[in-house]
Design a protein around this motif. Structure first.
Motif, mmCIF file in Angstrom:
data_model
loop_
_atom_site.group_PDB
_atom_site.id
_atom_site.type_symbol
_atom_site.label_atom_id
_atom_site.label_comp_id
_atom_site.label_asym_id
_atom_site.label_seq_id
_atom_site.Cartn_x
_atom_site.Cartn_y
_atom_site.Cartn_z
ATOM 1 N N THR B 52 12.664 0.088 -0.151
ATOM 2 C CA THR B 52 12.732 -1.311 -0.557
ATOM 3 C C THR B 52 11.924 -2.184 0.401
ATOM 4 O O THR B 52 11.223 -3.099 -0.027
ATOM 5 N N LEU B 53 12.019 -1.869 1.689
ATOM 6 C CA LEU B 53 11.256 -2.627 2.681
ATOM 7 C C LEU B 53 9.759 -2.519 2.392
ATOM 8 O O LEU B 53 9.034 -3.520 2.388
ATOM 9 N N LEU B 54 9.310 -1.291 2.122
ATOM 10 C CA LEU B 54 7.895 -1.064 1.835
ATOM 11 C C LEU B 54 7.473 -1.860 0.592
ATOM 12 O O LEU B 54 6.422 -2.511 0.570
ATOM 13 N N LYS B 55 8.318 -1.807 -0.448
ATOM 14 C CA LYS B 55 7.992 -2.505 -1.694
ATOM 15 C C LYS B 55 8.018 -4.009 -1.504
ATOM 16 O O LYS B 55 7.217 -4.725 -2.094
ATOM 17 N N GLY B 56 8.961 -4.474 -0.701
ATOM 18 C CA GLY B 56 9.023 -5.905 -0.426
ATOM 19 C C GLY B 56 7.770 -6.376 0.288
ATOM 20 O O GLY B 56 7.207 -7.429 -0.042
ATOM 21 N N MET B 57 7.304 -5.588 1.253
ATOM 22 C CA MET B 57 6.099 -5.958 1.984
ATOM 23 C C MET B 57 4.888 -5.990 1.055
ATOM 24 O O MET B 57 4.018 -6.829 1.186
ATOM 25 N N MET B 58 4.853 -5.056 0.080
ATOM 26 C CA MET B 58 3.718 -4.992 -0.849
ATOM 27 C C MET B 58 3.888 -5.955 -2.035
ATOM 28 O O MET B 58 3.124 -5.904 -2.993
ATOM 29 N N GLU B 59 4.930 -6.772 -1.998
ATOM 30 C CA GLU B 59 5.230 -7.731 -3.070
ATOM 31 C C GLU B 59 5.454 -7.050 -4.419
ATOM 32 O O GLU B 59 5.139 -7.588 -5.473
ATOM 33 N N LEU B 60 5.990 -5.825 -4.366
ATOM 34 C CA LEU B 60 6.310 -5.128 -5.610
ATOM 35 C C LEU B 60 7.732 -5.456 -6.037
ATOM 36 O O LEU B 60 8.106 -5.257 -7.178
ATOM 37 N N GLU B 61 8.542 -5.928 -5.084
ATOM 38 C CA GLU B 61 9.882 -6.411 -5.397
ATOM 39 C C GLU B 61 10.063 -7.731 -4.665
ATOM 40 O O GLU B 61 9.492 -7.925 -3.591
ATOM 41 N N PRO B 62 10.825 -8.653 -5.268
ATOM 42 C CA PRO B 62 10.901 -9.999 -4.701
ATOM 43 C C PRO B 62 11.703 -10.055 -3.400
ATOM 44 O O PRO B 62 12.656 -9.307 -3.212
#
Lengths: 299, 266
Positions: B52-62
């Motif tokens: 989730t952290l990785l996705k958050g950084m990549m703006e894939l999750e809000p």
């Protein structure tokens, strides 16, 4: 004889255009959304007709695209904010739009040149009688069926989009998250795809109707999906299977003296079935072959 | 260390990041900076919020709140120089696409939407495939590859992007020895070029051999820093909660290594 050619040409363009759009729908797991849009565009056509009193191509297309995109957007909103399952939200929106369309047709039945039967099932056999005439009604030149020109223009638009934007469509379809991480606007391409679906289904309406257009969107593309090794191959194969279904279907309809569009849909299904059976057979043979070979190779 | 070589801004700076999943908090108030040119592992128990952290950084999750900067800038300015490798489970392996086309996707960010990859793009993709020893598989459909080979294809795609920063979600999960070696080789090459690699990692046994730095996460940031000083028993216990779960993890990894060794003797 001439009218046979017009019917075959129209059916082929419908089938191939649907197969291209359908390939992307299948790969994006959105065939239900394609089904939905093919139904709800009916409302678009009726509204556009009531608003402008015209059945010209631009009017029909813009009405269909507008309602098609609204369908996609509204189901998405219902899913996100209403906390409903995405397939349920799609089902709710398109049936609602379609039903409103049907009510409008029956209310203004006298004014609208749209027949409920024809909208649902299409009647490609009547396509040659509704022609475009260049110039005066009596002295003008007959350019051929209206449905043919409509699908020809839409076919050209779909083909051009797929050829020009091939790379983007491939990336967005294969892995939306990856596309986002590359800075590609996935939402734009989603609605772009939905525009193509709306245009294709509305242009296919006259020929095959709202129910059978789904068969052409889904079946040839699924058949190709079973065999294809690349997206390019899948698009070619889907077009081939679509054309095959048209030819077999036309012969079938001629032989049985029945509905052409229904025969085309049935033929598409038969082709799919044949491919599935052939694949099962091939895999079984492969398995028995390796079973025979493996004791030898173990030594 | 020569200070002139180090750029003023860190590759990633996360400030007060919080994320939720269906109203349930997943990450709360996470802040850290990572150094350039290092390999960094994100570790933590299952459901700790690593991916989730990785996705958050990549703006894939809000994000609910917080800021992520890449070399001091928002992601929008740094997308092309930041390559993301998703988890293998998130990919549709039945998709009709061959290896070369997947790797060429790494070049798409540089292309306008109507452009086809140029000869140079193809050369870059070819080199990436050769670096990961996947060149002979270029015409294969991705469904016909083994798990490790599939992982290498996606790493080649990231490599072809020629980024400065690589974010990878569990690249070592379920891969064979050949692939593990290929990934380590890739790490060395990238590090030699001064590039930064951030990996979600699950195998505690290999953290100190594969990575320079470690981020320890369990819904919050527990610790961040060089492996030698940060990967301490106290921090591990804080991250993985009870001693028991840590013990379980360690015995499992030991069991796995033994299993691998047993296979190697075959």
């Amino acid at each position: 004889m001439i009218s046979d050619l017009w019917i075959l040409a129209t059916a082929s363009l419908v089938a191939v255009a649907c197969s291209m759009v359908g390939s992307f729908l299948i790969l994006r797991r959105q065939s239900l959304l394609g089904d939905a849009i093919s139904h709800s565009v009916l409302l678009g056509i009726v509204l556009a007709f009531l608003a402008t009193d015209s059945r010209s191509l631009p009017v029909m297309l813009s009405g269909a695209v507008l309602i098609g995109l609204t369908t996609a957007w509204l189901s998405d909103q219902l899913h996100k904010t209403g906390q409903l399952q995405s397939d349920a939200s799609i089902g709710i929106v398109f049936t609602l739009f379609f039903a409103v369309g049907v009510i409008l047709i029956s209310l203004y039945a006298g004014d609208i040149d749209l027949d409920q039967e024809c909208v649902l099932y299409g009647e490609i056999a009547f396509v040659p009688f509704d022609t475009v005439i260049w110039g005066d009604l009596k002295t003008g030149i007959d350019l051929g069926p209206r449905a043919f020109w409509m699908i020809l223009i839409v076919f050209a638009a779909v083909l051009a989009s797929v050829v020009v934007f091939y790379q983007r469509l491939q990336t967005v379809t294969f892995h939306p998250t990856l596309a986002v991480s590359l800075g590609i606007n996935v939402v734009f391409w989603h609605y772009f795809m939905m525009t193509l679906v709306s245009m294709t289904t509305v242009a296919s309406f006259d020929a095959v109707g709202a129910i059978l257009v789904v068969a052409l969107l889904v079946i040839p593309a699924s058949t190709a999906y079973l065999l294809a090794k690349s997206l390019k191959q899948m698009l070619w194969m889907a077009a081939g299977f679509a054309e095959l279904a048209v030819l077999i279907g036309y012969a079938l309809a001629f032989w049985l003296d029945s509905s052409i569009s229904a025969s085309i849909a049935v033929s598409a299904g038969i082709v799919l079935l044949a491919v599935v059976v052939q694949q099962q057979f091939y895999q079984r043979r492969l398995r028995t072959q390796t079973a025979i070979q493996s004791p030898l190779s173990a030594n | 260390m020569n200070s002139s070589l180090v750029s003023a801004q860190p590759p990633i700076r996360v400030t007060n990041l919080s994320m939720r999943y269906h109203y349930k908090p997943v990450l709360t108030d996470v802040s850290f900076e990572i150094p350039e040119g290092k390999t960094i592992a994100i570790i933590g128990p299952n459901g700790a919020g690593k991916s989730t952290l990785l996705k958050g950084m990549m703006e894939l999750e809000p994000l609910i709140e917080g800021q992520v900067e890449f070399f001091g800038q928002p992601l929008a300015n740094k997308r092309l120089t930041t390559a993301y490798v998703p988890q293998r489970e998130e990919i549709d392996w039945d998709f009709p696409i061959d290896v070369m086309d997947v790797v060429l996707m790494g070049r798409h960010g540089q292309l306008k939407f109507w452009q086809r990859p140029s000869a140079q793009d193809k050369q870059i993709a070819e080199q990436a495939l050769k670096d990961l020893k996947m060149w002979e598989f270029r015409d294969r459909q991705i469904s016909q590859l083994s798990g490790g080979q599939q992982q290498r294809v996606f790493l080649a795609r990231a490599l072809a992007q020629q980024a400065n920063l690589y974010l990878m979600d569990e690249p070592f999960a379920g891969v064979d020895m050949a692939t593990e070696k290929a990934i380590i080789g890739l790490f060395h090459t990238l590090k030699a070029q001064g590039k930064t690699i951030v990996c979600v990692h699950h195998d505690l046994n290999t953290v100190d051999t594969y990575f320079d730095w470690v981020l320890m996460i369990n819904a919050r940031l527990v610790a961040a820093g060089p492996v030698e000083t940060t990967l301490t028993p106290e921090n591990l216990q804080k991250t993985f909660g009870s001693r028991l779960s840590l013990l379980n993890d360690l015995t499992e990894t030991m069991y796995r290594t033994r299993l691998n060794q047993a296979h190697d003797h075959d």
